[in-house]
Design a protein around this motif. Sequence first.
Motif: not given
Length: 226
Positions: A77-78, A88-90, A120-124
């Motif tokens: 996902v962008i 989106y991960v969920q 996983i994005p670094p933000q998460l």
Amino acid sequence: MKKIILADSQAIFRAGTAKVLAADDDLRIIAQCADLERLFHAIDTFPGSIILFAASLRPDLLQLRRRLEKAGSRGIVIAENSEAAQVYVQQGFRGVIFRNVTGQALVDCVRRVSNGDTWIPPQLAAVSPVDEDVVGTRVRDRLTPKEMRIVALIVQGCKNRDIALRLKTTEQVIKNYLRSIYDKTGVSDRLELALFTIHHRALAAAAAEMSTKMDAEEQAATGAVA
């Protein structure tokens, strides 16, 4: 060779993403889609692909995930910079990137997802206070209101002729302004300018605000004429 399908209505972002991915010999973009209809056709035509799609296309996420599973493909996902990636991960997508993703992180994400992993994005992965966008803020403050209008239109994918018409001036004047903008941002062309703007939160926010302002001005002008 890993097959990539890229779906996003923003032509500038598609071009920038394609340029980054094309630099990797192991990645091949086999389709670019500007809307959902073309995306669904590409998914059915090229099974076993990595699908990079913009959340702004507003697909039915459950339907899309099932379609990807049927085709043996994986979705990335962008997301918009202001969105929460957890959603989106969920939903079961294998990777999430934001529009301000770096080129290296984009390639890392595609490689990991293509290998069957989740990115996983670094933000998460490590929640930390929001970093101040020093560079974006400094550039934003150096640009004049006229230059910011041009930047906003460049991000929208407008050509010099379109910008000149919108701003009621000539193409040569726009070219002169662009030279000044390139000097202030340190970029060399309109694609780099658009990507630079998207990747810097403060500058992207200023461009979006200017776009909204210009749209409101044009609507008011149209209403006055009517």
